[in-house]
Motif scaffolding. Structure first.
Motif, PDB file in Angstrom:
ATOM      1  N   CYS A  88       1.293   4.350   5.960  1.00 15.50           N
ATOM      2  CA  CYS A  88       0.937   4.857   7.302  1.00 15.50           C
ATOM      3  C   CYS A  88       1.929   4.358   8.348  1.00 15.50           C
ATOM      4  O   CYS A  88       2.343   3.196   8.329  1.00 15.50           O
ATOM      5  CB  CYS A  88      -0.475   4.430   7.673  1.00 15.50           C
ATOM      6  SG  CYS A  88      -1.681   4.935   6.441  1.00 15.50           S
TER       7      CYS A  88
ATOM      8  N   LYS B 288      -8.331   5.440   2.335  1.00 16.37           N
ATOM      9  CA  LYS B 288      -7.700   6.698   2.730  1.00 16.37           C
ATOM     10  C   LYS B 288      -7.338   7.471   1.464  1.00 16.37           C
ATOM     11  O   LYS B 288      -6.578   8.425   1.508  1.00 16.37           O
ATOM     12  CB  LYS B 288      -6.434   6.443   3.563  1.00 16.37           C
ATOM     13  CG  LYS B 288      -6.729   5.862   4.931  1.00 16.37           C
ATOM     14  CD  LYS B 288      -5.484   5.811   5.777  1.00 16.37           C
ATOM     15  CE  LYS B 288      -5.743   5.168   7.108  1.00 16.37           C
ATOM     16  NZ  LYS B 288      -5.593   3.693   7.093  1.00 16.37           N
TER      17      LYS B 288
ATOM     18  N   CYS C 172       1.150   0.472  10.601  1.00 21.58           N
ATOM     19  CA  CYS C 172       0.151  -0.217   9.779  1.00 21.58           C
ATOM     20  C   CYS C 172       0.202  -1.710  10.113  1.00 21.58           C
ATOM     21  O   CYS C 172       1.229  -2.360   9.933  1.00 21.58           O
ATOM     22  CB  CYS C 172       0.483   0.003   8.312  1.00 21.58           C
ATOM     23  SG  CYS C 172      -0.375  -1.115   7.190  1.00 21.58           S
TER      24      CYS C 172
ATOM     25  N   CYS D 166       0.845  -1.185   0.000  1.00 20.00           N
ATOM     26  CA  CYS D 166       0.000   0.000   0.000  1.00 20.00           C
ATOM     27  C   CYS D 166       0.889   1.247   0.000  1.00 20.00           C
ATOM     28  O   CYS D 166       1.720   1.427   0.894  1.00 20.00           O
ATOM     29  CB  CYS D 166      -0.918   0.004   1.216  1.00 20.00           C
ATOM     30  SG  CYS D 166      -1.970   1.450   1.278  1.00 20.00           S
TER      31      CYS D 166
HETATM   32  S1  SF4 Z   1      -3.009   1.507   7.280  1.00 18.05           S
HETATM   33 FE1  SF4 Z   1      -2.307   2.888   5.652  1.00 18.05          FE
HETATM   34  S2  SF4 Z   1      -0.532   1.815   4.718  1.00 18.05           S
HETATM   35 FE2  SF4 Z   1      -1.693   0.318   5.904  1.00 18.05          FE
HETATM   36  S3  SF4 Z   1      -3.084  -0.603   4.414  1.00 18.05           S
HETATM   37 FE3  SF4 Z   1      -4.220   1.036   5.441  1.00 18.05          FE
HETATM   38  S4  SF4 Z   1      -3.937   2.827   4.136  1.00 18.05           S
HETATM   39 FE4  SF4 Z   1      -2.385   1.340   3.539  1.00 18.05          FE
END
Ligand code: SF4
Length: 253
Positions: free
Chosen positions: A32, A120, A36, A28
């Motif tokens: 984050c 997000k 994460c 991803c």
């Molecule tokens: S927490 Fe953030 S980095 Fe992890 S999967 Fe969700 S959006 Fe993606």
């Protein structure tokens, strides 16, 4: 964009508010740092060696092919399919990923299977021609752009997310927000009411604490802090006739 092939796609999730789910992307780009959980698991099971590798998403090229085989097998057991628990289906700036997610949602819908999606990124306007059995959501834990740039570095700006959700709400879709992982004030001082006001139109709120971060326990009375917010969310949802779900472990007496 890199591609990978998978052997299976649909599965029943153990996540507390989920039913069936699929993850048609590995990694991803949002990166984050709270941390994460999906990245932590990917690292543990050897699917990503570093955060840099995790942030280079790989799209499952045989997703539609797999779904066509799996839908008839699971159809009678499925209440809904969630996109996604270990990646983001509308990764910000990745049109190919967004298009793949829309194609998957449409295929599930033609089999009368409702989808839920959480992002997000930005919910694409093209979702307005999907079936109204779907519900669409965004994660929103703050409105502070400096916090986002530091902790959700490549995600969509908060207000752009909210506007994309509002667009689908105005088109008649069920919408929801995940206020999780919510930071304690020693991490970010902010007014919780501002977040509630920004998403006042949604049909459902999911609220959850921040986990796996040492700074939370450094905040004196952090449990009281979370308990107060849980009470506030419940009171707000009951008053405004919204559904809600409080994530396990957020409220403790
Ligand atoms: S927490 Fe953030 S980095 Fe992890 S999967 Fe969700 S959006 Fe993606």
């Amino acid at each position: 964009m890199e591609y990978i092939q998978r052997k299976t796609l649909l599965y029943k999730t153990e996540v507390e508010y989920g039913d069936y789910t699929l993850n048609h992307i590995q990694g991803c780009s949002h990166g984050c740092l709270y941390p994460c959980y999906a990245y932590m698991m990917a690292r543990r099971f050897g699917r990503a060696k570093s955060i840099e590798e995790w942030m280079e998403p790989k799209l499952v090229s045989n997703a539609i092919e797999l779904l066509k085989k799996e839908i008839p097998k699971y159809k009678d057991k499925i209440n809904s399919v969630h996109l996604c628990f270990t990646t983001d289906p509308f990764m910000y700036g990745y049109d190919e990923i967004c298009n793949s997610s829309i194609e998957i949602i449409k295929l599930l819908n033609t089999n009368d299977i409702p989808c839920t999606a959480l992002t997000k990124g930005i919910l694409p306007k093209e979702l307005d021609c999907t079936d109204k059995i779907n519900s669409y959501g965004i994660t929103l834990i703050s409105l502070n752009e400096s916090y986002r740039k530091k902790n959700e570095m490549n995600s969509a700006p908060y207000l752009e997310r909210v506007n994309s959700l509002k667009y689908l709400h105005d088109k008649g879709f069920n919408t929801w927000v995940s206020i999780e992982p919510y930071p304690t004030p020693n991490i970010l001082e902010q007014n919780f009411d501002d977040i509630l006001n920004a998403i006042c139109f949604v049909d459902k709120i999911i609220f959850g604490r921040l986990n796996y971060n040492k700074k939370v326990s450094e905040y004196k009375n952090y449990q009281d802090f979370y308990n107060n917010l849980v009470e506030k969310v419940i009171e707000y949802c009951e008053k405004t006739n919204k559904k809600y779900h409080i994530k396990d472990g957020t409220y403790k007496k």
